[in-house]
Write a protein that holds these residues in place. Structure first.
Motif, PDB file in Angstrom:
ATOM      1  N   TYR A   1      50.877  19.799 110.424  1.00  0.00           N
ATOM      2  CA  TYR A   1      50.676  18.600 109.586  1.00  0.00           C
ATOM      3  C   TYR A   1      50.912  17.331 110.404  1.00  0.00           C
ATOM      4  N   GLU A   2      51.903  17.361 111.275  1.00  0.00           N
ATOM      5  CA  GLU A   2      52.148  16.208 112.155  1.00  0.00           C
ATOM      6  C   GLU A   2      50.916  15.936 113.016  1.00  0.00           C
ATOM      7  N   ASN A   3      50.283  16.996 113.498  1.00  0.00           N
ATOM      8  CA  ASN A   3      49.083  16.832 114.323  1.00  0.00           C
ATOM      9  C   ASN A   3      47.939  16.185 113.536  1.00  0.00           C
ATOM     10  N   LEU A   4      47.877  16.472 112.227  1.00  0.00           N
ATOM     11  CA  LEU A   4      46.819  15.877 111.401  1.00  0.00           C
ATOM     12  C   LEU A   4      46.942  14.362 111.293  1.00  0.00           C
ATOM     13  N   LYS A   5      48.119  13.825 111.613  1.00  0.00           N
ATOM     14  CA  LYS A   5      48.305  12.370 111.562  1.00  0.00           C
ATOM     15  C   LYS A   5      47.394  11.649 112.553  1.00  0.00           C
ATOM     16  N   SER A   6      46.974  12.361 113.586  1.00  0.00           N
ATOM     17  CA  SER A   6      46.115  11.740 114.601  1.00  0.00           C
ATOM     18  C   SER A   6      44.647  11.686 114.159  1.00  0.00           C
ATOM     19  N   LEU A   7      44.325  12.326 113.040  1.00  0.00           N
ATOM     20  CA  LEU A   7      42.952  12.321 112.539  1.00  0.00           C
ATOM     21  C   LEU A   7      42.583  10.917 112.058  1.00  0.00           C
ATOM     22  N   GLN A   8      41.554  10.341 112.645  1.00  0.00           N
ATOM     23  CA  GLN A   8      41.095   9.003 112.283  1.00  0.00           C
ATOM     24  C   GLN A   8      39.930   9.094 111.306  1.00  0.00           C
ATOM     25  N   LEU A   9      40.123   8.520 110.132  1.00  0.00           N
ATOM     26  CA  LEU A   9      39.085   8.536 109.110  1.00  0.00           C
ATOM     27  C   LEU A   9      38.343   7.206 109.081  1.00  0.00           C
ATOM     28  N   GLU A  10      37.093   7.258 108.649  1.00  0.00           N
ATOM     29  CA  GLU A  10      36.313   6.031 108.509  1.00  0.00           C
ATOM     30  C   GLU A  10      36.751   5.244 107.282  1.00  0.00           C
ATOM     31  N   SER A  11      37.283   5.952 106.289  1.00  0.00           N
ATOM     32  CA  SER A  11      37.821   5.314 105.087  1.00  0.00           C
ATOM     33  C   SER A  11      38.862   6.251 104.470  1.00  0.00           C
ATOM     34  N   GLY A  12      39.783   5.693 103.695  1.00  0.00           N
ATOM     35  CA  GLY A  12      40.800   6.515 103.032  1.00  0.00           C
ATOM     36  C   GLY A  12      41.961   6.891 103.934  1.00  0.00           C
ATOM     37  N   GLN A  13      42.164   6.116 105.006  1.00  0.00           N
ATOM     38  CA  GLN A  13      43.239   6.463 105.942  1.00  0.00           C
ATOM     39  C   GLN A  13      44.624   6.345 105.299  1.00  0.00           C
ATOM     40  N   GLU A  14      44.842   5.309 104.507  1.00  0.00           N
ATOM     41  CA  GLU A  14      46.175   5.101 103.912  1.00  0.00           C
ATOM     42  C   GLU A  14      46.524   6.181 102.887  1.00  0.00           C
ATOM     43  N   PRO A  15      45.637   6.493 101.928  1.00  0.00           N
ATOM     44  CA  PRO A  15      45.982   7.579 101.000  1.00  0.00           C
ATOM     45  C   PRO A  15      46.161   8.919 101.725  1.00  0.00           C
ATOM     46  N   PHE A  16      45.406   9.124 102.810  1.00  0.00           N
ATOM     47  CA  PHE A  16      45.555  10.349 103.602  1.00  0.00           C
ATOM     48  C   PHE A  16      46.946  10.383 104.246  1.00  0.00           C
ATOM     49  N   ALA A  17      47.410   9.226 104.715  1.00  0.00           N
ATOM     50  CA  ALA A  17      48.751   9.146 105.310  1.00  0.00           C
ATOM     51  C   ALA A  17      49.823   9.444 104.262  1.00  0.00           C
TER      52      ALA A  17
ATOM     53  N   SER B   1      55.197   9.620  94.152  1.00  0.00           N
ATOM     54  CA  SER B   1      55.065   8.704  93.020  1.00  0.00           C
ATOM     55  C   SER B   1      54.298   7.441  93.421  1.00  0.00           C
ATOM     56  N   GLU B   2      54.621   6.927  94.610  1.00  0.00           N
ATOM     57  CA  GLU B   2      53.928   5.731  95.112  1.00  0.00           C
ATOM     58  C   GLU B   2      52.453   6.034  95.392  1.00  0.00           C
ATOM     59  N   PHE B   3      52.203   7.199  95.970  1.00  0.00           N
ATOM     60  CA  PHE B   3      50.831   7.642  96.245  1.00  0.00           C
ATOM     61  C   PHE B   3      50.013   7.726  94.958  1.00  0.00           C
TER      62      PHE B   3
ATOM     63  N   PRO C   1      45.480   6.829  92.455  1.00  0.00           N
ATOM     64  CA  PRO C   1      45.445   7.927  91.475  1.00  0.00           C
ATOM     65  C   PRO C   1      44.253   8.867  91.659  1.00  0.00           C
ATOM     66  N   ASN C   2      43.090   8.331  92.057  1.00  0.00           N
ATOM     67  CA  ASN C   2      41.918   9.186  92.234  1.00  0.00           C
ATOM     68  C   ASN C   2      42.109  10.162  93.385  1.00  0.00           C
ATOM     69  N   GLU C   3      42.599   9.640  94.515  1.00  0.00           N
ATOM     70  CA  GLU C   3      42.814  10.497  95.681  1.00  0.00           C
ATOM     71  C   GLU C   3      43.924  11.515  95.419  1.00  0.00           C
ATOM     72  N   ALA C   4      44.988  11.076  94.745  1.00  0.00           N
ATOM     73  CA  ALA C   4      46.070  12.004  94.412  1.00  0.00           C
ATOM     74  C   ALA C   4      45.553  13.102  93.493  1.00  0.00           C
TER      75      ALA C   4
ATOM     76  N   ALA D   1      43.775  15.848  95.195  1.00  0.00           N
ATOM     77  CA  ALA D   1      44.705  16.767  95.856  1.00  0.00           C
ATOM     78  C   ALA D   1      45.504  17.592  94.853  1.00  0.00           C
ATOM     79  N   GLY D   2      45.242  17.396  93.556  1.00  0.00           N
ATOM     80  CA  GLY D   2      45.959  18.138  92.516  1.00  0.00           C
ATOM     81  C   GLY D   2      47.374  17.627  92.312  1.00  0.00           C
ATOM     82  N   LEU D   3      47.607  16.357  92.611  1.00  0.00           N
ATOM     83  CA  LEU D   3      48.945  15.781  92.524  1.00  0.00           C
ATOM     84  C   LEU D   3      48.949  14.574  91.598  1.00  0.00           C
ATOM     85  N   GLY D   4      50.128  14.278  91.055  1.00  0.00           N
ATOM     86  CA  GLY D   4      50.283  13.124  90.182  1.00  0.00           C
ATOM     87  C   GLY D   4      51.748  12.810  89.965  1.00  0.00           C
ATOM     88  N   ARG D   5      52.022  11.877  89.085  1.00  0.00           N
ATOM     89  CA  ARG D   5      53.404  11.449  88.851  1.00  0.00           C
ATOM     90  C   ARG D   5      54.236  12.551  88.198  1.00  0.00           C
TER      91      ARG D   5
END
Length: 226
Positions: free
Chosen positions: A60-76, A138-140, A145-148, A151-155
């Motif tokens: 998972y740490e290695n996935l941090k190096s993946l550069q996205l064209e969009s959605g980088q912050e929700p991915f982080a 919770s912050e994510f 909310p759409n991206e979360a 991923a099957g996640l929510g508050r």
């Protein structure tokens, strides 16, 4: 007029570009799901061993190096939550390695004091990481909310995590208070000294002047505890 050969080439290029997935959040989520599948887990479950959890967290740490064209912050956010959650589970498993001997819940003696205090420390560490994971989730969910949701996640997941780690922290606090009240270091040390007099060839001077930390190490060796 365009030749037949050029038309086929144009269609091939269009087909190829149509098959290339944009590197957006959905692409990043696909890599996460592939990693979860590799370890036979979901976003809410974990590998069965400490070793596998460590390996998975490293990937998972290695996935941090993946550069996205969009959605980088929700991915982080997604990666950060999952890594913290894995670290929390790893600490919890380390705190559970002594079984019932690592808690006062089912009865206890003073000699296992170091096992209980070690378990308490790992469970407190687990709760701390768990609360951090719940807060990040919770912050994510609030910011994305759409991206979360993808991923099957929510508050609700964050609330469940908070409740779970609250119980872990509460039980660790009970164990700590109980063992410190009834089995302080000086009482436990005297029990070790009595055992050493019977089971070792240490001199009385060595036993009488042995500090608690050293006595714990020797007691563990005698009992075969690692």
């Amino acid at each position: 007029m365009i030749s037949l050969r050029k038309a086929f080439l144009l269609l091939a290029v269009i087909f190829i570009f149509g098959c290339v997935q944009a590197k957006d959040f959905s692409y990043g989520l696909k890599q996460v799901n592939l990693l979860n599948s590799k370890y036979n887990t979901t976003m809410e479950s974990y590998p069965k061993s400490i070793r596998e959890i460590s390996l998975m967290a490293g990937e998972y740490e290695n996935l941090k190096s993946l550069q996205l064209e969009s959605g980088q912050e929700p991915f982080a956010y997604l990666l950060g939550y999952r890594i913290l959650n894995l670290e929390a589970e790893k600490s919890y498993m380390e705190g559970a390695k002594y079984g019932n001997s690592g808690t006062t819940k089912y009865g206890f003696g003073c000699k296992p004091r170091p096992l209980i205090t070690e378990s308490v420390a790992f469970r407190n560490m687990s709760a701390q990481k768990g609360f951090e994971a719940a807060g990040l989730l919770s912050e994510f969910a609030e910011k994305y909310p759409n991206e979360a949701g993808k991923a099957g996640l929510g508050r609700k997941n964050a609330m469940f995590l908070n409740a779970t780690f609250y119980e872990i922290a509460k039980n660790a606090r009970i164990d700590s208070n109980t063992i410190n009240r009834f089995c302080p270091e000086n009482v436990t040390l005297e029990l070790y000294r009595e055992e050493f007099r019977k089971q070792t060839n240490f001199t009385e001077d060595m036993i009488s002047n042995m500090p608690y930390g050293e006595a714990v190490t020797i007691w563990k060796i005698i009992r075969g505890i690692k």
